[in-house]
Design a protein around this motif. Structure first.
Motif, PDB file in Angstrom:
ATOM      1  N   TYR A   1       0.836  -1.195   0.000  1.00 61.36           N
ATOM      2  CA  TYR A   1       0.000   0.000   0.000  1.00 61.36           C
ATOM      3  C   TYR A   1       0.880   1.258   0.000  1.00 61.36           C
ATOM      4  O   TYR A   1       1.981   1.262   0.563  1.00 61.36           O
ATOM      5  CB  TYR A   1      -0.913   0.031   1.216  1.00 61.36           C
ATOM      6  CG  TYR A   1      -2.105  -0.896   1.098  1.00 61.36           C
ATOM      7  CD1 TYR A   1      -3.358  -0.419   0.719  1.00 61.36           C
ATOM      8  CD2 TYR A   1      -1.979  -2.256   1.365  1.00 61.36           C
ATOM      9  CE1 TYR A   1      -4.443  -1.266   0.599  1.00 61.36           C
ATOM     10  CE2 TYR A   1      -3.062  -3.120   1.240  1.00 61.36           C
ATOM     11  CZ  TYR A   1      -4.292  -2.615   0.856  1.00 61.36           C
ATOM     12  OH  TYR A   1      -5.364  -3.460   0.737  1.00 61.36           O
TER      13      TYR A   1
ATOM     14  N   TRP B   1      -7.068   0.114  -6.246  1.00 57.83           N
ATOM     15  CA  TRP B   1      -7.884   1.316  -6.105  1.00 57.83           C
ATOM     16  C   TRP B   1      -7.098   2.421  -5.397  1.00 57.83           C
ATOM     17  O   TRP B   1      -6.096   2.175  -4.722  1.00 57.83           O
ATOM     18  CB  TRP B   1      -9.169   1.007  -5.352  1.00 57.83           C
ATOM     19  CG  TRP B   1      -8.953   0.258  -4.064  1.00 57.83           C
ATOM     20  CD1 TRP B   1      -9.014  -1.093  -3.871  1.00 57.83           C
ATOM     21  CD2 TRP B   1      -8.629   0.834  -2.786  1.00 57.83           C
ATOM     22  NE1 TRP B   1      -8.747  -1.412  -2.567  1.00 57.83           N
ATOM     23  CE2 TRP B   1      -8.508  -0.247  -1.867  1.00 57.83           C
ATOM     24  CE3 TRP B   1      -8.425   2.123  -2.318  1.00 57.83           C
ATOM     25  CZ2 TRP B   1      -8.193  -0.063  -0.527  1.00 57.83           C
ATOM     26  CZ3 TRP B   1      -8.111   2.318  -0.985  1.00 57.83           C
ATOM     27  CH2 TRP B   1      -7.989   1.239  -0.111  1.00 57.83           C
ATOM     28  N   HIS B   2      -7.598   3.638  -5.537  1.00 60.57           N
ATOM     29  CA  HIS B   2      -6.979   4.805  -4.914  1.00 60.57           C
ATOM     30  C   HIS B   2      -8.065   5.613  -4.208  1.00 60.57           C
ATOM     31  O   HIS B   2      -9.125   5.873  -4.784  1.00 60.57           O
ATOM     32  CB  HIS B   2      -6.289   5.673  -5.964  1.00 60.57           C
ATOM     33  CG  HIS B   2      -5.725   6.950  -5.415  1.00 60.57           C
ATOM     34  ND1 HIS B   2      -4.557   7.002  -4.680  1.00 60.57           N
ATOM     35  CD2 HIS B   2      -6.178   8.229  -5.481  1.00 60.57           C
ATOM     36  CE1 HIS B   2      -4.315   8.253  -4.325  1.00 60.57           C
ATOM     37  NE2 HIS B   2      -5.282   9.019  -4.799  1.00 60.57           N
TER      38      HIS B   2
ATOM     39  N   GLU C   1      -9.021   9.099  -1.746  1.00 64.52           N
ATOM     40  CA  GLU C   1      -8.628  10.409  -1.224  1.00 64.52           C
ATOM     41  C   GLU C   1      -9.701  10.882  -0.255  1.00 64.52           C
ATOM     42  O   GLU C   1     -10.874  10.965  -0.630  1.00 64.52           O
ATOM     43  CB  GLU C   1      -8.472  11.421  -2.363  1.00 64.52           C
ATOM     44  CG  GLU C   1      -7.443  11.037  -3.410  1.00 64.52           C
ATOM     45  CD  GLU C   1      -7.409  12.020  -4.569  1.00 64.52           C
ATOM     46  OE1 GLU C   1      -8.076  13.089  -4.461  1.00 64.52           O
ATOM     47  OE2 GLU C   1      -6.726  11.731  -5.572  1.00 64.52           O
TER      48      GLU C   1
ATOM     49  N   HIS D   1      -4.179  10.003   1.396  1.00 64.03           N
ATOM     50  CA  HIS D   1      -4.338   9.376   0.090  1.00 64.03           C
ATOM     51  C   HIS D   1      -3.818   7.954   0.213  1.00 64.03           C
ATOM     52  O   HIS D   1      -2.679   7.739   0.643  1.00 64.03           O
ATOM     53  CB  HIS D   1      -3.561  10.131  -0.989  1.00 64.03           C
ATOM     54  CG  HIS D   1      -4.118  11.483  -1.294  1.00 64.03           C
ATOM     55  ND1 HIS D   1      -3.685  12.232  -2.365  1.00 64.03           N
ATOM     56  CD2 HIS D   1      -5.068  12.221  -0.681  1.00 64.03           C
ATOM     57  CE1 HIS D   1      -4.349  13.378  -2.389  1.00 64.03           C
ATOM     58  NE2 HIS D   1      -5.198  13.397  -1.369  1.00 64.03           N
TER      59      HIS D   1
ATOM     60  N   THR E   1      -3.369   4.190  -1.778  1.00 64.60           N
ATOM     61  CA  THR E   1      -3.383   3.424  -3.020  1.00 64.60           C
ATOM     62  C   THR E   1      -3.109   1.966  -2.688  1.00 64.60           C
ATOM     63  O   THR E   1      -2.106   1.646  -2.037  1.00 64.60           O
ATOM     64  CB  THR E   1      -2.330   3.943  -4.012  1.00 64.60           C
ATOM     65  OG1 THR E   1      -2.565   5.336  -4.272  1.00 64.60           O
ATOM     66  CG2 THR E   1      -2.400   3.164  -5.321  1.00 64.60           C
TER      67      THR E   1
END
Length: 336
Positions: free
Chosen positions: A48, A82-83, A85, A72, A74
């Motif tokens: 990650y 997936w990402h 925020e 944030h 990822t």
């Protein structure tokens, strides 16, 4: 002198206790920060990527509050890539019980690549929180979640099936009997445009007024260990549904039952459904194309012969060998 001592001693005791508590709070906050940093390091070692503007531990003197500002996250490709925020991520606990943490998500949140490369979802909620209770060895013993006024806006890519949820509540506890007991309820679930077949949307509407379920997963350790459904079944695992309900247009149902999986890891079991108005439901199922016209009368006859109580008619709902049945009517197959 005696009068002065009667004043000074209580005051001194209060100052001493405050100083002692302040020392404890500073020490504990340092340990909490170190534990969070170690957790982040472990996640990064697993692939990650976690970025944030700041990590603070505050809340003196009433609580410990961990704040990630503008995190944030990822995920590695092995976990979907997936990402996310978020505006903020907070977790807090009271000083006398560090085994219970409440996590709150600040929005709006953005999710990228969850539904394929280039997808982007904007998530908002008036309240989004998770409650976690840990055992002596650090294992999660109880979890709760609350989501209010949740909405999804698709900024890019395909929209998800759900556009909004008015309220979602979840509680789960791992019991000493090696069972996971869960209660979940959702209100005002609005499906996204195009998520339902046109005939289904016309017959039932695009909004589920209520969906709820109380269930127990037996032999939980066998399933939680490797998420192996077959090993769980071989250990005697079963999903016991002790109470369930659905209010969706003409469908007003309650149910109890039990499920496991068959040799092909497909759901296998039955529910006892209590249907408030079986005739109206049968008409809607035919109109939605979920059962053929010739099965309508069979379902009506079954409803006429089934036990009837103040809450409606009892009908069996079965999943067997990949087929889905309501009374004598086949609704379809799991792979249809």
């Amino acid at each position: 002198m005696a009068g002065r001592l009667r004043f000074i001693l209580p005051f001194g005791a209060i100052v001493f206790v405050l100083a002692l508590y302040s020392a404890y709070w500073l020490y504990a906050s340092t340990q909490i920060r170190a534990a969070v940093e170690a957790w982040v390091t472990d996640q990064e070692a697993a692939g990650y990527v976690i970025e944030r503007e700041a990590l603070t531990v505050s809340g003196y003197p009433y609580r410990f509050q961990i704040t990630f500002r503008a995190p944030h996250i990822t995920a590695p490709q092995s976990d979907g890539g997936w990402h996310a925020e978020l505006a903020s991520l907070q977790a807090h606990a009271v000083p006398y019980d560090l085994s219970h943490w409440i996590i709150r998500f600040g929005g709006p949140a953005f999710l990228d690549d969850l539904r394929g490369p280039g997808s982007r979802l904007e998530l908002t909620a008036s309240d989004a929180r998770i409650s976690l209770v840990y055992g002596d060895e650090g294992e999660t013993e109880r979890v709760g979640a609350e989501l209010m006024d949740f909405t999804v806006v698709t900024r890019a890519g395909d929209p998800p099936d759900v556009a909004s949820i008015g309220a979602l509540y979840l509680n789960g506890i791992v019991e000493e009997s090696n069972s996971l007991r869960v209660r979940v309820m959702a209100e005002t679930i609005v499906t996204a445009p195009g998520a339902l077949e046109p005939d289904v949307a016309r017959a039932f509407g695009d909004t589920l007024a209520l969906a709820r379920m109380d269930f127990t997963v037996t032999e939980w350790a066998a399933l939680a260990r490797d998420a192996d459904a077959m090993a769980w079944r071989d250990a005697g695992g079963q999903l016991d549904i002790t109470a369930a309900g659905l209010q969706w247009g003409p469908a007003d149902l309650t149910a109890v039952g039990e499920f496991t999986v068959d040799q092909m890891a497909r759901p296998d079991g039955r529910l006892s459904l209590r249907v408030t108005d079986p005739d109206t439901l049968a008409e809607a199922l035919v109109a939605a194309g979920m059962i053929p016209e010739q099965n309508r009368e069979a379902l009506r006859v079954a409803a006429m012969m089934a036990p009837r109580g103040p809450e409606g008619v009892s009908l069996p709902f079965r999943i067997r060998d990949g087929g889905v049945y309501l009374g004598p009517a086949r609704l379809g197959g799991l792979n249809d």
